[in-house]
Design a protein around this motif. Sequence first.
Motif, PDB file in Angstrom:
ATOM      1  N   PHE A   1      -6.162   8.421  11.403  1.00  0.00           N
ATOM      2  CA  PHE A   1      -6.636   7.708  12.666  1.00  0.00           C
ATOM      3  C   PHE A   1      -7.483   8.642  13.477  1.00  0.00           C
ATOM      4  O   PHE A   1      -8.243   8.020  14.436  1.00  0.00           O
ATOM      5  CB  PHE A   1      -5.568   7.111  13.367  1.00  0.00           C
TER       6      PHE A   1
ATOM      7  N   ALA B   1      -1.407   9.375   9.173  1.00  0.00           N
ATOM      8  CA  ALA B   1      -1.795   8.731  10.520  1.00  0.00           C
ATOM      9  C   ALA B   1      -2.667   9.633  11.445  1.00  0.00           C
ATOM     10  O   ALA B   1      -3.778   9.216  11.826  1.00  0.00           O
ATOM     11  CB  ALA B   1      -0.461   7.930  11.068  1.00  0.00           C
TER      12      ALA B   1
ATOM     13  N   VAL C   1      -7.052   3.873  -1.402  1.00  0.00           N
ATOM     14  CA  VAL C   1      -5.961   2.985  -1.544  1.00  0.00           C
ATOM     15  C   VAL C   1      -6.230   1.766  -1.911  1.00  0.00           C
ATOM     16  O   VAL C   1      -5.626   0.940  -2.438  1.00  0.00           O
ATOM     17  CB  VAL C   1      -5.059   3.143  -0.329  1.00  0.00           C
ATOM     18  N   HIS C   2      -7.267   1.134  -1.154  1.00  0.00           N
ATOM     19  CA  HIS C   2      -7.568  -0.449  -1.179  1.00  0.00           C
ATOM     20  C   HIS C   2      -7.820  -0.859  -2.657  1.00  0.00           C
ATOM     21  O   HIS C   2      -7.407  -1.988  -2.904  1.00  0.00           O
ATOM     22  CB  HIS C   2      -8.695  -0.778  -0.184  1.00  0.00           C
TER      23      HIS C   2
ATOM     24  N   MET D   1       1.126   4.143  -3.040  1.00  0.00           N
ATOM     25  CA  MET D   1       0.949   5.399  -2.643  1.00  0.00           C
ATOM     26  C   MET D   1       1.785   6.412  -3.021  1.00  0.00           C
ATOM     27  O   MET D   1       1.844   7.604  -3.298  1.00  0.00           O
ATOM     28  CB  MET D   1       0.742   5.581  -1.137  1.00  0.00           C
TER      29      MET D   1
ATOM     30  N   LEU E   1     -10.424   8.407   7.360  1.00  0.00           N
ATOM     31  CA  LEU E   1      -9.805   7.164   7.401  1.00  0.00           C
ATOM     32  C   LEU E   1     -10.798   6.387   6.049  1.00  0.00           C
ATOM     33  O   LEU E   1      -9.996   5.708   5.193  1.00  0.00           O
ATOM     34  CB  LEU E   1     -10.038   6.341   8.462  1.00  0.00           C
TER      35      LEU E   1
ATOM     36  N   ILE F   1      -6.261   3.032  16.961  1.00  0.00           N
ATOM     37  CA  ILE F   1      -6.133   2.183  15.791  1.00  0.00           C
ATOM     38  C   ILE F   1      -7.128   1.004  16.002  1.00  0.00           C
ATOM     39  O   ILE F   1      -7.766   0.460  15.220  1.00  0.00           O
ATOM     40  CB  ILE F   1      -4.702   1.765  15.554  1.00  0.00           C
TER      41      ILE F   1
ATOM     42  N   ALA G   1       0.953  -1.020   0.034  1.00  0.00           N
ATOM     43  CA  ALA G   1       0.018  -0.089   0.089  1.00  0.00           C
ATOM     44  C   ALA G   1       0.891   1.124  -0.087  1.00  0.00           C
ATOM     45  O   ALA G   1       0.603   2.135  -0.796  1.00  0.00           O
ATOM     46  CB  ALA G   1      -0.886   0.046   1.337  1.00  0.00           C
ATOM     47  N   LYS G   2       1.873   1.352   0.950  1.00  0.00           N
ATOM     48  CA  LYS G   2       2.807   2.461   0.898  1.00  0.00           C
ATOM     49  C   LYS G   2       3.562   2.705  -0.253  1.00  0.00           C
ATOM     50  O   LYS G   2       3.537   3.789  -0.856  1.00  0.00           O
ATOM     51  CB  LYS G   2       3.699   2.356   2.322  1.00  0.00           C
TER      52      LYS G   2
ATOM     53  N   ALA H   1      -3.867  -6.192   7.863  1.00  0.00           N
ATOM     54  CA  ALA H   1      -4.687  -5.968   8.952  1.00  0.00           C
ATOM     55  C   ALA H   1      -6.141  -5.919   8.579  1.00  0.00           C
ATOM     56  O   ALA H   1      -6.883  -6.104   9.530  1.00  0.00           O
ATOM     57  CB  ALA H   1      -4.230  -4.589   9.606  1.00  0.00           C
TER      58      ALA H   1
ATOM     59  N   ASN I   1      -8.767   4.903   2.783  1.00  0.00           N
ATOM     60  CA  ASN I   1      -9.199   3.376   2.346  1.00  0.00           C
ATOM     61  C   ASN I   1      -9.702   3.413   1.051  1.00  0.00           C
ATOM     62  O   ASN I   1      -9.407   2.633   0.247  1.00  0.00           O
ATOM     63  CB  ASN I   1     -10.228   2.833   3.373  1.00  0.00           C
TER      64      ASN I   1
ATOM     65  N   LYS J   1     -10.592   1.147  15.167  1.00  0.00           N
ATOM     66  CA  LYS J   1     -10.821   1.488  13.815  1.00  0.00           C
ATOM     67  C   LYS J   1     -10.711  -0.079  12.992  1.00  0.00           C
ATOM     68  O   LYS J   1     -10.971  -0.224  11.697  1.00  0.00           O
ATOM     69  CB  LYS J   1      -9.544   2.198  13.100  1.00  0.00           C
ATOM     70  N   GLN J   2     -10.427  -1.270  13.915  1.00  0.00           N
ATOM     71  CA  GLN J   2     -10.266  -2.447  13.173  1.00  0.00           C
ATOM     72  C   GLN J   2     -11.452  -3.234  13.958  1.00  0.00           C
ATOM     73  O   GLN J   2     -12.057  -2.977  14.930  1.00  0.00           O
ATOM     74  CB  GLN J   2      -9.044  -3.081  13.715  1.00  0.00           C
TER      75      GLN J   2
ATOM     76  N   ARG K   1       4.012   9.848   6.454  1.00  0.00           N
ATOM     77  CA  ARG K   1       3.217   8.898   7.198  1.00  0.00           C
ATOM     78  C   ARG K   1       2.596   9.228   8.533  1.00  0.00           C
ATOM     79  O   ARG K   1       1.389   8.999   8.832  1.00  0.00           O
ATOM     80  CB  ARG K   1       3.942   7.406   7.457  1.00  0.00           C
TER      81      ARG K   1
HETATM   82  C1  LIG Z   1      -2.060   5.964   7.455  1.00  0.00           C
HETATM   83  C2  LIG Z   1      -0.699   5.486   7.425  1.00  0.00           C
HETATM   84  C3  LIG Z   1       0.093   6.240   6.273  1.00  0.00           C
HETATM   85  C4  LIG Z   1       0.125   5.341   8.578  1.00  0.00           C
HETATM   86  O1  LIG Z   1       1.397   4.838   8.469  1.00  0.00           O
HETATM   87  P1  LIG Z   1       2.240   4.370   9.765  1.00  0.00           P
HETATM   88  O2  LIG Z   1       3.625   3.760   8.954  1.00  0.00           O
HETATM   89  O3  LIG Z   1       2.188   5.299  10.697  1.00  0.00           O
HETATM   90  O4  LIG Z   1       1.423   3.035  10.255  1.00  0.00           O
HETATM   91  P2  LIG Z   1       1.308   1.567   9.837  1.00  0.00           P
HETATM   92  O5  LIG Z   1       0.898   1.825   8.191  1.00  0.00           O
HETATM   93  O6  LIG Z   1       2.467   0.740  10.077  1.00  0.00           O
HETATM   94  O7  LIG Z   1       0.063   1.026  10.392  1.00  0.00           O
HETATM   95  C5  LIG Z   1       0.086   0.952  11.938  1.00  0.00           C
HETATM   96  C6  LIG Z   1      -1.033  -0.080  12.148  1.00  0.00           C
HETATM   97  O8  LIG Z   1      -2.315   0.582  12.047  1.00  0.00           O
HETATM   98  C7  LIG Z   1      -3.130  -0.288  11.371  1.00  0.00           C
HETATM   99  N1  LIG Z   1      -3.775   0.064  10.265  1.00  0.00           N
HETATM  100  C8  LIG Z   1      -3.205   0.846   8.960  1.00  0.00           C
HETATM  101  N2  LIG Z   1      -3.937   0.980   8.262  1.00  0.00           N
HETATM  102  C9  LIG Z   1      -5.084   0.905   8.800  1.00  0.00           C
HETATM  103  C10 LIG Z   1      -6.409   1.431   8.444  1.00  0.00           C
HETATM  104  N3  LIG Z   1      -6.907   1.913   7.311  1.00  0.00           N
HETATM  105  N4  LIG Z   1      -7.338   1.266   9.018  1.00  0.00           N
HETATM  106  C11 LIG Z   1      -7.336   0.594  10.444  1.00  0.00           C
HETATM  107  N5  LIG Z   1      -6.176   0.434  10.819  1.00  0.00           N
HETATM  108  C12 LIG Z   1      -5.152   0.415   9.966  1.00  0.00           C
HETATM  109  C13 LIG Z   1      -2.343  -1.795  11.003  1.00  0.00           C
HETATM  110  O9  LIG Z   1      -2.593  -2.539  12.161  1.00  0.00           O
HETATM  111  C14 LIG Z   1      -1.089  -1.223  10.893  1.00  0.00           C
HETATM  112  O10 LIG Z   1      -0.082  -2.180  11.327  1.00  0.00           O
HETATM  113  C15 LIG Z   1      -0.844   3.881   6.935  1.00  0.00           C
HETATM  114  O11 LIG Z   1      -1.346   3.029   7.774  1.00  0.00           O
HETATM  115  C16 LIG Z   1      -1.797   3.721   5.518  1.00  0.00           C
HETATM  116  O12 LIG Z   1      -1.420   4.360   4.548  1.00  0.00           O
HETATM  117  N6  LIG Z   1      -2.760   3.189   5.754  1.00  0.00           N
HETATM  118  C17 LIG Z   1      -4.062   3.193   4.725  1.00  0.00           C
HETATM  119  C18 LIG Z   1      -3.749   2.005   3.480  1.00  0.00           C
HETATM  120  C19 LIG Z   1      -4.135   0.543   4.419  1.00  0.00           C
HETATM  121  O13 LIG Z   1      -5.344   0.581   4.854  1.00  0.00           O
HETATM  122  N7  LIG Z   1      -3.216  -0.038   4.984  1.00  0.00           N
HETATM  123  C20 LIG Z   1      -3.466  -1.335   5.706  1.00  0.00           C
HETATM  124  C21 LIG Z   1      -3.717  -2.483   4.759  1.00  0.00           C
HETATM  125  S1  LIG Z   1      -3.823  -2.410   3.059  1.00  0.00           S
END
Ligand SMILES: CC(C)(COP(=O)(O)OP(=O)(O)OC[C@H]1O[C@@H](n2cnc3c(N)ncnc32)[C@H](O)[C@@H]1O)[C@@H](O)C(=O)NCCC(=O)NCCS
Length: 197
Positions: free
Chosen positions: A74, A70, A87-88, A39, A80, A158, A35-36, A115, A84, A161-162, A66
Amino acid sequence: MLRIGITGGIGSGKSVVCRLFQTLGAPVYDSDARAKWVMSHDLQLRDELTAAFGPETFDNQGQLNRTYLARVAFQDPAQLARLNALVHPHVGRDFAGWAAAQEAEGHAYILKEAALLYESGAYQQLSRIITVFAPQAIRQARVLRRDPHRTPEDILIIIGKQMSEEEKLERADYVVYNDDEQLLLPQVLRLDAEFRA
Ligand SMILES: CC(C)(COP(=O)(O)OP(=O)(O)OC[C@H]1O[C@@H](n2cnc3c(N)ncnc32)[C@H](O)[C@@H]1O)[C@@H](O)C(=O)NCCC(=O)NCCS
Ligand SMILES: Nc1ncnc2c1ncn2[C@@H]1O[C@H](COP(=O)(O)OP(=O)(O)OP(=O)(O)O)[C@@H](O)[C@H]1O
């Protein structure tokens, strides 16, 4: 070829479990990392992210900011959902291409680590789902150690959000317990044997 999804809440140990599968030869798709990558590298998505979240989304070197994203995403459910939605779909397409390439190489099974397998709808592209489970207190302690920049409150936000662990456990085909009581390797070896049978 089986397409196996592997999910679990923040800090449950998905990446650690995936590393064990990798040592057994299974290809793993890391949705967070991809995803990163998308992006940062898909020019249309970069423009859409900047239009949605402002110029701070990328820093002066053009790197994804990030910490900023975040904070924005978040803290605000609408933001959020917007992130999503942008990106998804890219991750879904990127995974489909990657999976086709693995299939051509003749693998018995592949893993998609994410996740948010259920929340994003990604489970629909998958044959079976593993949930990695760990109690919340253990997950919080692990993430605080792994991510020193996150506070306990950040982690709770976080988690909020899950999907709940109860629902993930109910929906999963398999559960790997990473609760500091059961050993991981025997659980992974059992699943690997089943997926290759
Ligand atoms: C917001 C972002 C930039 C924050 O990056 P950062 O490096 O600080 O955190 P990281 O990606 O490690 O996320 C931390 C944890 O948060 C949780 N998380 C990440 N994205 C999400 C989300 N969209 N919703 C809920 N939980 C999330 C996961 O458990 C993850 O491991 C990044 O999480 C992101 O781009 N998220 C959107 C893309 C996405 O949904 N990725 C997750 C699976 S595809
Ligand atoms: N059984 C374990 N024993 C000790 N440390 C562990 C164990 N499982 C995971 N960890 C550690 O806990 C942290 C979280 O694990 P990991 O990164 O695999 O979780 P994750 O589910 O991928 O989390 P996220 O959703 O945040 O990406 C990591 O630092 C990892 O090394």
